[in-house]
Design a protein around this motif. Structure first.
Motif, mmCIF file in Angstrom:
data_model
loop_
_atom_site.group_PDB
_atom_site.id
_atom_site.type_symbol
_atom_site.label_atom_id
_atom_site.label_comp_id
_atom_site.label_asym_id
_atom_site.label_seq_id
_atom_site.Cartn_x
_atom_site.Cartn_y
_atom_site.Cartn_z
ATOM 1 N N ILE A 108 0.815 -1.224 0.000
ATOM 2 C CA ILE A 108 0.000 0.000 0.000
ATOM 3 C C ILE A 108 0.854 1.282 0.000
ATOM 4 C CG2 ILE A 108 -1.739 1.298 1.287
ATOM 5 C CD1 ILE A 108 -2.841 -1.424 2.228
ATOM 6 N N ALA B 193 1.088 4.204 -2.990
ATOM 7 C CA ALA B 193 0.862 5.638 -2.810
ATOM 8 C C ALA B 193 2.025 6.417 -3.408
ATOM 9 C CB ALA B 193 0.719 5.955 -1.325
ATOM 10 N N THR B 194 3.234 5.941 -3.148
ATOM 11 C CA THR B 194 4.409 6.606 -3.719
ATOM 12 C C THR B 194 4.277 6.676 -5.231
ATOM 13 O OG1 THR B 194 5.665 5.593 -1.934
ATOM 14 C CG2 THR B 194 6.907 6.585 -3.768
ATOM 15 N N ARG C 86 1.610 6.399 -6.994
ATOM 16 C CA ARG C 86 0.470 7.257 -7.343
ATOM 17 C C ARG C 86 0.902 8.714 -7.411
ATOM 18 N NH1 ARG C 86 -3.005 7.753 -2.430
ATOM 19 N NH2 ARG C 86 -1.249 9.094 -1.915
ATOM 20 N N THR D 210 -4.415 4.970 -7.678
ATOM 21 C CA THR D 210 -5.223 5.668 -6.677
ATOM 22 C C THR D 210 -6.216 4.695 -6.039
ATOM 23 O OG1 THR D 210 -5.099 7.588 -8.105
ATOM 24 C CG2 THR D 210 -6.670 7.679 -6.288
ATOM 25 N N SER E 173 -4.309 2.341 -3.746
ATOM 26 C CA SER E 173 -3.504 2.881 -2.639
ATOM 27 C C SER E 173 -4.388 3.411 -1.512
ATOM 28 C CB SER E 173 -2.584 3.988 -3.148
ATOM 29 O OG SER E 173 -3.372 4.950 -3.842
ATOM 30 N N LEU E 174 -5.715 3.278 -1.669
ATOM 31 C CA LEU E 174 -6.649 3.479 -0.550
ATOM 32 C C LEU E 174 -6.579 4.868 0.082
ATOM 33 C CD1 LEU E 174 -5.876 0.140 1.353
ATOM 34 C CD2 LEU E 174 -7.465 0.480 -0.542
ATOM 35 N N GLY E 175 -6.060 5.846 -0.650
ATOM 36 C CA GLY E 175 -5.992 7.198 -0.072
ATOM 37 C C GLY E 175 -4.895 7.332 0.963
ATOM 38 N N TRP E 176 -3.879 6.506 0.814
ATOM 39 C CA TRP E 176 -2.733 6.557 1.731
ATOM 40 C C TRP E 176 -2.025 7.901 1.603
ATOM 41 C CZ3 TRP E 176 -0.802 3.079 5.277
ATOM 42 C CH2 TRP E 176 0.492 3.338 5.769
ATOM 43 N N ASP E 177 -1.725 8.530 2.751
ATOM 44 C CA ASP E 177 -1.037 9.818 2.648
ATOM 45 C C ASP E 177 0.192 9.884 3.549
ATOM 46 O OD1 ASP E 177 -2.107 9.832 5.098
ATOM 47 O OD2 ASP E 177 -3.578 11.417 4.730
ATOM 48 N N GLY E 178 0.576 8.757 4.161
ATOM 49 C CA GLY E 178 1.805 8.738 4.944
ATOM 50 C C GLY E 178 1.646 9.291 6.341
ATOM 51 N N SER E 179 0.393 9.508 6.775
ATOM 52 C CA SER E 179 0.185 10.017 8.124
ATOM 53 C C SER E 179 0.805 9.101 9.160
ATOM 54 C CB SER E 179 -1.326 10.121 8.401
ATOM 55 O OG SER E 179 -1.558 9.927 9.793
ATOM 56 N N THR F 231 -1.515 6.693 10.916
ATOM 57 C CA THR F 231 -1.783 5.459 10.176
ATOM 58 C C THR F 231 -0.594 4.511 10.294
ATOM 59 O OG1 THR F 231 -3.018 6.781 8.607
ATOM 60 C CG2 THR F 231 -2.461 4.540 7.939
#
Lengths: 461, 1012, 186
Positions: free
Chosen positions: A183, A187-188, A190, A203, A206-212, A215
């Protein structure tokens, strides 16, 4: 991993990299047009796959009679190939999960490809139990679902039923483990992708992964839990596969040694297969900086260990038979070593026990060509191990009147080749469209940007 | 079992079930000849088949009648129903087996108008309820689409009307003229037919009946002509013989009347008695025969030595008897200890001993008679008061006929069941001889080797299609009634002859007429004619008080012919095949795929030779060898056979039949299918049969065999011939497997103790969840009684719709027989011993196959059966792998039925298995269900013996016992507890329901053992 | 603690670093100066950050255990009911309830349920799902940048003060972001 002094001093990577470089190197692979080399591998793979599909269609429409089986030998190539592929499938999750739990940082470069290998190998394995049925179109009767027949359930006492649960669970969990690991990388990709279909697909997955970090915080926990679950799973699956035989009463099958014996064998063949693939990837995708002796050396050492375990198992089962005072067991093993299939037996011993001992020599461990050759031989040997266990036991069992012999037909050979076609087709598509090395994970072991240059260790400590 | 029979029906006596023929058929009866008869046959057949089979029948009849639409339009199912016919309920008709001249009693099981099974007729004085493989397989030939369906005139199909007018006119010419008419018959046992033939021939100035047997025993008759003044063939009563000296007579396998002999032999082996008793069979032979495989002692001699050793035996016996037949050769006592011993034994049991000889040599047979006379066996074990009436062949007459033919004296030759061109090709140039006879008529059901050379072929019915009778022994006369209407436009020999005599009559009338005149007076003179007739039909046979004229005093022949010195040179011995006899049944795929009891070879005949001889010539199994010096050179594959004389090679007769070429098409077609068959199946060695000194000789001296270098792989169903595993350096005692237990009579008590000393695992860790409900089915198989004759294998094949898979599949180890007979050798040369072990599903209590099936396709029933659920099976074959007896069979392909008509033989009570499912023996669960239902309907509990699996029913030796193990009083329970009982692989704790009883031999010279 | 920061309307300061060390130092300073750091967006899991942000340990293992238990119990129940209650069939003389033979399936189903259950829980808790767009793309956060988010309102000071506060941590960029897309459901 005892005694890795020298290796520990080596850097995990050929030369220090920054996160930016890592992203560039690995994600970059997928963004520039694929080389001719890929096609050279892909086209034959697809050809084999088509051959396999054709043969299997013929076999299913004509009958199992198109295989070389007979009234005495009900399994041969089919189940041999099944166990062979399941075995190969084992190193993937093993490397990922067990080495993860053991904090083996060198796993970061190889885990992704190894897990992919697991998934494709299990796919190949899963095909054989289905096509080996006399009526494969009824395979779903293995599923315990309520039906209009009573309900007539299934026989939960049958090792084949255990197999059904084990293999499907193993496939699903491996797939999950692999995907969860993917995942962040998706995202990377994406975020690098130009608008278009590829970006849309990335997209989506990657399930809306943003590296938070919030998470990441839970993600690491889940990843470790998965590793913790997958590890006993790896052991259970080949244990259950071995019970297909151990639970039978056929001399040469009926032994409690089988579970550890098969697990060791599976790790041996899996490790060997991973090494082969890695060595090829390294060359083809120019990953010399990412796949180094620091990765191959420990794997060859694992091979020495499991090869010795396998050798111990061979010796033990032989001794047990002779000591058992069961004339059937005694005969089967004498027959294996000296009978009509002795050639296969000695190929198995040589390839699985003798040749791997070469890895004791550092020169061999550091010679990639030698590593490749030995690993190929190990896979040959492991195939023969399963073949010998199955056929030599069946062909000469209790009543001499029913003794028989087995030779494969062209249909069986083509089906076996076809399974390799399926495997390599999938694997080549994988390296074409997904990062063969875990980008995010690799960054955790970089020296870049870390005080006192100490390497970070794999996450989730 | 209720045995049905046909009431006489004046309107239509052609029909097996006269009441099938509705009144509406009567007018068509009046119509002209064959056609209208066909109409009746067709319609009544359809009525009989009823709804369930209408589809098949229509298709079939479409094929048969050639003009498909017509019969379909006129076909009506028997809506009204038919008295004494309930669709789905089988009827049993007592009849006579038509397989060979032995004339065993048979029961025909008729389901919805189709005979679907032949079984032994219980209580028959000769066969005692047994029936051999050939007899049972004979059924399949009824449904053979390759039979002639119409009369042939000069190879052209004609109507009977045409044929009759043509023949009658030609015969009329002969009647007025002086043309010689000859009827050449083989295996003629029907007294009515014989009488009719006599009447027929009487019409000609020079008409003679010539009889021959492909495997001739005319020397026996000739010998009795000399010693008793009458050409007798005695009835041998093995049940009265404590000691049997058999010289090359394979009486348990192929000699004369093997089923009757087997029953008699078994009767004499009372091993379960308080003091076990057993006869002693001493087999003196040159090859390993079925009898040799069961002999208590076996002496290997060269065929040329037989007269000599008979001379020695005669010498010693005569010295004990105090009478010295003239011309006996001098004997050197030192050399002949074993003959003196045998003589002593025979003498000790005089009056209940028996000497038989299977060769066709007069001198030998004279010696045999002398021996039996000295041993007072005449009137005891050798019955000449009620002698055998079958095998009337006379070599002399046959050879005379060939001379007449060569001289061109014969105007008309009529062949009844005779195929000399195939059976005795070497004794005359048949092709040219037949060509020059003006009128040649054959009644053969096929266009066989001879018929195809005849001008007229008037195809006979299959025995099940027509009326008939048989008198194979004085005082025992059996009747055969049709079990089905003729499938084709065939006609019985009887009615053909009647028609050609100008007195057309139907067979039932002819036969009944004969019986009223010649049978009833001797059987039941006071009985009402109808009652007698109907009871005869019901029982299938009657005993008549008639006896042969008692011969005068015994004339002592000279023994000069025996000779004293032996020239042993390489000799070819031709023997009838255990599977296809002398070739009459070679067109039967069931028999072609039946493994030979000894060689285990299917789909071929082989040249067998001793291991030493093979080694000397560097011959291995499957090497093609050429035989020179016995007629035309013969090339066929070789097979190494233990226990055979080093200077003897043996070949089975009965192969290489014209028409077997079509079997190359048998079996599934797929990319790696291999074609093995070049031309016919096997090779015909009858070319080696020569007439020497006026007798047919079946062994030829001075032959040479040479390897051609070619290979002809053999389809053997058993690869490993012995229980000793080929690794002598295994830990002590582990190289010999104990699946077959054997001992001798003297050691039996000790042996039994040891056998039951063997502890088998006891106790269970599992809760007793499965209370053993009544009943628990089980089986006991007496290995001592089993001769390996394979009658059970055939019974199983017929009962359970087991497919024929063809040579290639058999070579791949995929034969489908649910019941096989394992054959194991031990010892070498003369000491070779053979064990036959029927192997079928043991319905294990803890069945390993059940545990491993993922989809519950094989599970255990409450009455102890291991059920196989075909339509649930997905075909993982795990069960077969895990079966220690390897008795499960897998449907590797959809096995096509080569011949659509053949499908009429299928047993509707047993599912046809589709591709990809496992199958196996179920103790004939369909019979169990049927019996249970019958008992329920009759409101009674199942009685012991109500249920007989097919294999048990037909076993001539009654080696199989079946019944309820939960009932301690049942026969099977008692047999299971008997001292010889053991279970194969009991140590696996799989709890098999089959118990085997150890082999007990009673060799000569053994101390102890009570003699009757 | 998420609800405490329903920040959808507040302006934000996005402070991005280019090394792990700088990030950890920066976050330490901010929190030391009493600036709540809502979240940090990183290309890989940075160790010590959870402690720096004082995140409590995850309770996911509880979910995993419950899912695993469910799987094991349900397949055991099915096997027992089907083999011993619903339709007992005599298979090889084995007892109706052949518990030892049921364990393989029990174990496999336990693993299967536990695995998928945990991941499902993760997705729900973290608002991850197929096809979902990231609330906001923090430049380089999935490659080589470490972005800390501080509520501008809570700081009461401007960008320049943060810069001076973090001087020796050398943030590569400090930007103001006041749109509502900043926070996101977490």
């Amino acid at each position: 991993m005892a005694n890795t002094e020298s290796v520990l001093r080596l850097s995990l990577l050929g030369q220090p990299k920054s996160p930016t470089q890592v992203t560039e190197d690995i994600a970059g692979l997928l963004e520039k047009p694929i080389g001719i080399g890929w096609w050279v591998a892909f086209i034959p793979a697809v050809a084999l796959l088509i051959l396999g599909i054709t043969t299997v269609s013929y076999q299913i429409s004509t009958g199992i009679g198109t295989w070389g089986l007979n009234k005495t030998i009900g399994w041969a190539f089919d189940i041999t190939n099944f166990v062979f592929w399941v075995g190969i499938g084992h190193a993937g999750t093993l490397i990922s999960a067990i080495l993860f739990l053991f904090r083996q940082r060198w796993r970061t470069s190889v885990a992704r490809a190894a897990e992919a290998m697991t998934i494709f190998a299990v796919m190949c394995a899963g095909i054989f139990p289905i096509i080996h049925m006399g009526r494969p179109w009824r395979f779903f009767w293995m599923i315990p679902y309520p039906n209009e027949r009573g309900s007539l359930w299934v026989n939960f006492r049958s090792p084949l039923m255990w197999d059904f649960f084990a293999i499907s669970t193993y496939f699903l969990i491996s797939l999950l483990f692999w995907y969860v690991g993917l995942i962040p990388d998706l995202a990377t990709l994406r975020d690098r992708a130009k608008p278009g279909l590829r970006k849309k697909v990335l997209t989506f997955f990657s399930l809306g992964w943003d590296g938070s970090h919030r998470t990441w915080h839970r993600y690491e926990m889940v990843y470790m839990l998965l590793a913790g679950l997958a590890t006993p799973l790896v052991l259970s699956v080949h244990t259950i596969v071995s019970l297909d035989f151990a639970a039978g009463i056929v001399p040469g099958w009926h032994t409690t040694l089988f579970p550890p014996y098969f697990v060791a064998g599976a790790i041996l063949s899996g490790m060997a297969m991973v090494l082969c693939l890695m060595l090829v990837l390294r060359k083809v995708l120019h990953l010399e900086d990412y796949l180094t002796l620091r990765h191959f050396d420990p794997m060859t050492k694992v091979i020495i260990a499991v090869s010795c375990m396998v050798g111990l198992a061979y010796g033990t089962e032989f001794f047990t038979a002779l000591y058992s005072s069961s004339q059937y067991e005694q005969f089967i093993f004498m027959d294996r070593a000296t009978g009509t299939l002795a050639w296969g037996y000695w190929i198995m011993v040589a390839c699985n026990v003798v040749i791997p001992q070469l890895f004791w020599f550092p020169q061999v461990r550091s010679n990639l060509g030698a590593i490749f050759a030995i690993c190929v031989l190990i896979n040959v040997g492991m195939w023969f191990e399963r073949f010998i266990i199955i056929v030599s036991s069946l062909q000469h069992d209790f009543l001499p009147s029913s003794w028989s012999s087995y030779t494969p037909t062209s249909v069986e050979l083509a089906t076996f080749a076809g399974s390799f076609g399926l495997f390599f087709t999938c694997f080549l598509l994988f390296i074409r469209f997904l990062p063969v090395i875990s980008i995010g994970e690799l960054k955790t072991v970089l020296t870049y940007g870390r005080s006192s240059g100490q390497e970070g260790s794999t996450h989730a400590e | 079992m209720n045995i049905k029979h046909n009431h006489q029906d004046d309107a239509s006596t052609m029909n097996s079930v006269p009441s099938l023929v509705g009144p509406s058929d009567a007018p068509t009866m009046a119509g002209d000849g064959a056609d209208s008869r066909w109409v009746i046959a067709r319609r009544s057949f359809l009525q009989a088949t009823g709804f369930t089979l209408a589809g098949t029948s229509l298709a079939t009849l479409g094929l048969l009648s050639g003009c498909a639409p017509a019969p379909v339009r006129r076909a009506l199912p028997g809506i009204a129903g038919v008295p004494e016919q309930t669709p789905g309920i089988a009827q049993w008709y007592a009849t006579v087996c038509g397989g060979c001249p032995a004339g065993c009693g048979a029961l025909a099981k008729v389901r919805d108008g189709r005979p679907i099974k032949l079984e032994g007729l219980p209580g028959h004085p000769l066969s005692r309820g047994g029936l051999c493989a050939i007899g049972q397989a004979h059924l399949l030939e009824l449904y053979d689409g390759h039979r002639l369906q119409d009369p042939q005139l000069a190879q052209k199909t004609v109507t009977w009307a045409t044929l009759d007018s043509r023949i009658t006119s030609e015969l009329a010419g002969l009647r007025t003229g002086s043309g010689a008419v000859r009827i050449l018959a083989s295996g003629l046992t029907s007294p009515t037919l014989r009488a009719t033939i006599t009447r027929f021939l009487a019409g000609f100035t020079d008409g003679k009946l010539v009889e021959y047997d492909p495997v001739s025993v005319s020397a026996i008759r000739a010998a009795h002509q000399t010693t008793h003044g009458a050409p007798l063939l005695p009835t041998y009563r093995f049940e009265r013989a404590q000691v049997v000296a058999s010289f090359d007579a394979d009486f348990l396998g192929t000699w004369l009347s093997p089923v009757a002999f087997t029953a008699g032999w078994k009767q004499r082996r009372r091993l379960e008695a308080a003091s076990p008793q057993s006869s002693q069979i001493v087999q003196i032979e040159s090859r390993m025969s079925l009898t040799g495989s069961k002999a208590d002692s076996r002496i290997v001699v060269h065929p040329n030595e037989i007269p000599v050793v008979l001379g020695r035996l005669t010498h010693f016996v005569s010295r004990l008897a105090g009478a010295l037949p003239t011309g006996l050769p001098s004997v050197s006592h030192a050399l002949d200890a074993q003959w003196r011993e045998l003589a002593g034994l025979l003498w000790k049991h005089r009056g209940e001993s028996l000497v038989v000889c299977g060769n066709n040599d007069l001198a030998s047979q004279l010696a045999v008679n002398a021996l039996n006379q000295m041993l007072a066996n005449y009137g005891a074990s050798v019955d000449i008061a009620q002698p055998c009436l079958a095998y009337n062949g006379s070599d002399a007459a046959l050879l005379t006929l060939t001379q007449e033919l060569e001289r061109g004296d014969i105007a008309a030759l009529i062949l009844v069941d005779a195929n000399p061109v195939y059976e005795l090709p070497a004794i005359a140039p048949w092709k040219s001889l037949l060509a020059q006879v003006p009128l040649t008529i054959s009644f053969a059901p096929y266009a066989d080797e001879t018929a195809s050379l005849c001008r007229v072929v008037a195809p006979d019915h299959h025995p099940l299609e027509g009326w008939g009778d048989a008198e194979v022994q004085v005082g025992l006369i059996a009747i055969r009634q049709p079990a089905i209407n003729p499938l084709y436009r065939t006609r019985s020999v009887l009615s053909s002859l009647q028609a050609w005599m100008g007195t057309p009559a139907d067979d039932q009338a002819t036969i009944r007429q004969y019986w009223t005149a010649h049978v009833q007076p001797y059987a039941a003179p006071l009985q009402n004619a109808d009652t007698f007739w109907h009871s005869a039909l019901a029982t299938g046979f009657v005993k008549a008080s008639a006896t042969a004229p008692t011969p005068g005093s015994f004339f002592w022949p000279s023994m000069a012919g025996l000779g004293s010195k032996v020239s042993t040179e390489l000799t070819l011995v031709c023997v009838p095949s255990n599977a296809v006899g002398s070739g009459k049944h070679a067109l039967n795929p069931w028999l072609q795929e039946l493994p030979d009891p000894l060689t285990k070879v299917t789909w071929d005949n082989v040249l067998t030779l001793s291991p030493a001889a093979a080694a000397a010539q560097g011959i291995q199994d499957g090497d093609v060898v050429r035989i020179d010096g016995a007629g035309d050179p013969i090339t066929l594959p070789a097979l190494i056979q233990r226990g055979q004389h080093d200077e003897v090679v043996t070949v089975s007769l009965g192969y290489g039949r014209a028409g077997t070429e079509r079997f190359s098409a048998v079996g599934p077609r797929w990319i790696e299918r291999r074609e093995w068959q070049d031309g016919a199946v096997g090779r015909n060695v009858a070319t080696a049969i020569a007439a020497i000194d006026g007798r047919l000789q079946y062994s030829r001296n001075g032959i040479r065999i040479t390897r051609t270098g070619a290979k002809h792989p053999l389809a053997k169903t058993q690869q490993q011939d012995q229980l000793e595993t080929p690794r002598p350096w295994l830990p002590a005692g582990s190289a010999m497997r104990n699946h077959v237990q054997s001992t001798t009579l003297a050691q039996l008590p000790a042996f039994a103790e040891h056998l039951h000393g063997e502890h088998h695992p006891e106790g269970d860790m599992w809760p007793p969840d499965h209370a053993n409900a009544e009943p628990q089915w089980g089986m006991v198989i007496d290995l001592s009684a089993c001769t390996g004759c394979s009658g059970c294998v055939m019974a199983c094949q017929a009962e359970n719709n087991i497919p024929v898979v063809g040579k290639d599949e058999v070579m791949r180890g995929r034969e489908m027989h649910w019941l096989r007979i394992d054959r194991y050798y031990s010892g070498e040369g003369e000491a070779t011993q053979v064990a036959h072990q029927p192997m079928l599903c043991a319905q294990c209590g803890n069945a390993p196959c059940e545990t491993v099936c993922p989809v519950l396709a094989t599970v255990h029933s409450e009455d102890g059966l291991n059920q196989q659920v075909y339509n649930r099976c997905v075909g993982t074959r795990y069960c077969a792998n895990n079966c220690p007896y390897k008795v499960r069979r897998f449907n590797w392909f959809d096995y096509p039925h080569q011949d659509p008509i053949e499908n009429l033989v299928l047993n509707p009570d047993v599912t046809i298995r589709t591709r990809g499912v496992m199958e196996k023996c179920t103790f004939c669960v369909q019979r169990i269900a049927e019996a249970r239902i019958r008992a329920k309907v009759e409101g009674r509990p199942l009685a012991d013996g109500d249920i007989q699996p097919a294999c048990q029913q037909s076993c001539p030796a009654q080696a199989i016992t079946f019944g309820n193990l939960a009932d301690p009083q049942s026969a099977v329970s008692r047999a299971r507890e008997a001292q010889r009982g053991y279970q194969v692989l009991a140590e696996l704790n799989i709890k098999p329901s089959i118990t085997y009883q150890a082999i007990v031999r009673h060799p000569i010279g053994e101390a102890g053992g009570q003699h009757g | 603690m998420l609800s405490k920061h329903s920040l959808n309307t507040q302006p934000m300061l996005l402070i991005s670093f280019d090394t792990e060390d700088a990030l950890l130092a920066g976050v330490g300073k901010l929190r030391g100066a009493g600036h709540p750091v809502i979240d940090v967006f990183t290309p890989y899991p940075v160790h010590g950050l959870s402690e720096a942000l004082a995140l409590p340990p995850s309770r996911l293992p509880i979910a995993t255990f419950l899912f695993g238990l469910t799987g094991a119990v349900s397949i055991w129940a099915l096997q027992h009911w089907a083999s011993a209650v619903d339709w007992p069939i005599n298979v090889g003389g084995k007892p109706w309830d052949s518990l030892p033979a049921f364990f393989p399936a029990i174990f496999e189903l336990m693993v299967l349920f536990a695995g998928y259950g945990s991941v499902l829980t993760l997705f729900i808790l973290c608002g991850l799902w197929f096809g979902r767009q990231p609330k906001r793309v923090y430049a380089g956060a999935t490659s080589d940048r470490f972005v800390a988010v501080v509520p501008a309102a809570a700081t009461l000071i401007g960008e320049t003060d943060v810069r001076s506060l973090l001087r020796d941590c050398s943030p590569v960029a400090v930007t103001e972001a006041s749109d509502s897309r900043t926070g996101g459901r977490r």
